[in-house]
Design a protein around this motif. Sequence first.
Motif, short mmCIF file in Angstrom:
data_model
loop_
_atom_site.label_atom_id
_atom_site.label_comp_id
_atom_site.label_asym_id
_atom_site.label_seq_id
_atom_site.Cartn_x
_atom_site.Cartn_y
_atom_site.Cartn_z
N ASN A 13 60.07 -68.38 73.11
CA ASN A 13 60.55 -67.45 74.14
C ASN A 13 61.23 -66.28 73.46
OD1 ASN A 13 61.73 -66.07 76.26
ND2 ASN A 13 62.60 -67.88 77.23
N VAL A 14 60.63 -65.09 73.55
CA VAL A 14 61.21 -63.88 72.97
C VAL A 14 61.37 -62.81 74.05
CG1 VAL A 14 60.49 -64.24 70.59
CG2 VAL A 14 58.90 -63.20 72.20
N ALA A 15 61.58 -63.22 75.29
CA ALA A 15 61.76 -62.28 76.39
C ALA A 15 63.04 -61.48 76.17
CB ALA A 15 61.83 -63.03 77.71
N GLY A 16 63.03 -60.23 76.66
CA GLY A 16 64.22 -59.40 76.59
C GLY A 16 64.60 -58.96 75.20
N ASN A 17 63.63 -58.63 74.37
CA ASN A 17 63.90 -58.13 73.02
C ASN A 17 63.31 -56.73 72.86
OD1 ASN A 17 65.29 -60.19 71.07
ND2 ASN A 17 63.96 -61.43 72.37
N LEU A 18 62.99 -56.33 71.63
CA LEU A 18 62.56 -54.95 71.36
C LEU A 18 61.14 -54.88 70.84
CD1 LEU A 18 65.84 -53.74 69.58
CD2 LEU A 18 65.25 -53.55 72.00
N LEU A 19 60.31 -55.83 71.22
CA LEU A 19 58.92 -55.84 70.78
C LEU A 19 58.13 -54.78 71.54
CD1 LEU A 19 58.51 -59.70 70.71
CD2 LEU A 19 58.92 -58.20 68.76
N SER A 20 57.60 -53.81 70.81
CA SER A 20 56.99 -52.64 71.44
C SER A 20 55.47 -52.67 71.47
CB SER A 20 57.45 -51.37 70.73
OG SER A 20 57.10 -51.40 69.35
N GLY A 21 54.84 -53.54 70.67
CA GLY A 21 53.38 -53.55 70.64
C GLY A 21 52.83 -54.91 70.26
N LEU A 22 51.57 -55.14 70.62
CA LEU A 22 50.94 -56.43 70.33
C LEU A 22 50.79 -56.65 68.83
CD1 LEU A 22 48.16 -56.49 73.07
CD2 LEU A 22 50.23 -57.88 72.99
N HIS A 23 50.76 -55.58 68.04
CA HIS A 23 50.62 -55.74 66.59
C HIS A 23 51.79 -56.51 66.00
CE1 HIS A 23 53.17 -52.17 67.06
NE2 HIS A 23 53.66 -52.45 65.88
N GLN A 24 52.94 -56.50 66.69
CA GLN A 24 54.11 -57.23 66.20
C GLN A 24 53.98 -58.73 66.41
OE1 GLN A 24 56.71 -54.63 68.57
NE2 GLN A 24 57.89 -54.28 66.70
N LEU A 25 52.95 -59.15 67.13
CA LEU A 25 52.72 -60.58 67.38
C LEU A 25 51.61 -61.15 66.51
CD1 LEU A 25 52.85 -60.49 71.28
CD2 LEU A 25 54.69 -61.13 69.74
N ARG A 26 50.93 -60.31 65.75
CA ARG A 26 49.81 -60.80 64.93
C ARG A 26 50.28 -61.79 63.87
NH1 ARG A 26 45.41 -58.27 66.42
NH2 ARG A 26 45.54 -56.16 67.28
N CYS A 27 51.54 -61.71 63.47
CA CYS A 27 52.07 -62.64 62.47
C CYS A 27 52.10 -64.07 63.00
CB CYS A 27 53.47 -62.21 62.04
SG CYS A 27 54.66 -62.12 63.38
N LEU A 28 51.93 -64.26 64.31
CA LEU A 28 51.98 -65.59 64.91
C LEU A 28 50.60 -66.21 65.10
CD1 LEU A 28 54.61 -64.89 67.73
CD2 LEU A 28 55.05 -65.64 65.39
N THR A 29 49.56 -65.46 64.80
CA THR A 29 48.21 -65.96 65.08
C THR A 29 47.84 -67.17 64.23
OG1 THR A 29 47.32 -64.31 63.53
CG2 THR A 29 47.35 -63.73 65.87
N GLY A 30 48.56 -67.40 63.13
CA GLY A 30 48.30 -68.56 62.30
C GLY A 30 48.98 -69.83 62.78
N LEU A 31 49.77 -69.75 63.85
CA LEU A 31 50.47 -70.92 64.38
C LEU A 31 49.51 -71.67 65.31
CD1 LEU A 31 53.96 -69.32 65.16
CD2 LEU A 31 53.16 -70.43 63.06
N ARG A 32 48.81 -72.63 64.78
CA ARG A 32 47.75 -73.33 65.52
C ARG A 32 48.29 -74.21 66.64
NH1 ARG A 32 44.03 -69.88 64.35
NH2 ARG A 32 43.64 -69.67 62.11
N ARG A 33 49.55 -74.58 66.57
CA ARG A 33 50.11 -75.48 67.59
C ARG A 33 50.83 -74.73 68.71
NH1 ARG A 33 52.54 -80.69 64.24
NH2 ARG A 33 50.63 -81.15 63.07
#
Length: 270
Positions: A114-134
């Motif tokens: 849960n990262v709601a209510g933060n400063l994430l401005s684009g989907l590119h900032q979530l690409r680091c999580l694509t390796g989390l298979r679970r």
Amino acid sequence: MEGRGEASAEEEEEDAEEEEEAEGVRITPQLLQASSGELAPEAILLLRLRGRGITHLGCLGRCANLEWLDLSGNAIAQLGPLAALRSLTVLNLARNRIASLEPLGSCQNLQSLNVAGNLLSGLHQLRCLTGLRRLQSLRLREPLARPDNPLCAAPAYRHALADMFPSLKAIDGERVSGRGSELYQLCRDLDSSLARAGAGSEASQAAQPWVDAAFWEPRQPRRSSIMEEAYRQFREVLQECRDLSRRADDTIAQAEQALSARHDPNAFIF
């Protein structure tokens, strides 16, 4: 001279305290022990540090076996120490000041984030999580986390997330795959079908002011295939909920029995 020296020492101490308060709270071994009841950081499995004014994660990386962590409602911007938490499965970082999730790419067991209510401005900032298979649940917005992450302003961000993370089962608390999502889709289809049927019925009555001779005779109820499937899946989900409730009761009973056997029952913090 001694009076001046003592006064100077006191002033320096006060300045240090003010500076520490301005910087915010840092996680220390003392804070971990007070919050969890465990003497060793490695023994902590569950930790709740919600709304503590925390800005620095400090020694949190020493909690190598931590599985459940709530850091919501703080002022955290840097997540570096979290990279060492390889056993972490549930993480709540809502309502902080986070603009980068890079360290979380090492949390291979992470299932719910849960990262709601933060400063994430684009989907590119979530690409680091694509390796989390679970990873199964990802939340970027919630009613209590205002304002939303800037990327949530994009109308189709949920569809983009579903494409980026095909293994996700829930986005922002809404099921996107699995039995639950199929049932929701069936219910939506059913609502649409009923709405169209209702519109057609109104149009028919408007076109014919006089009813047919058999209008007042009782009619056999009709169920569409969509409705039948919705009923079937709803019953299955209901049965699964009952089974889950029974398993939860058994688990709670076992936990209470284990807690009663410990010398210090307050060592567990939920």
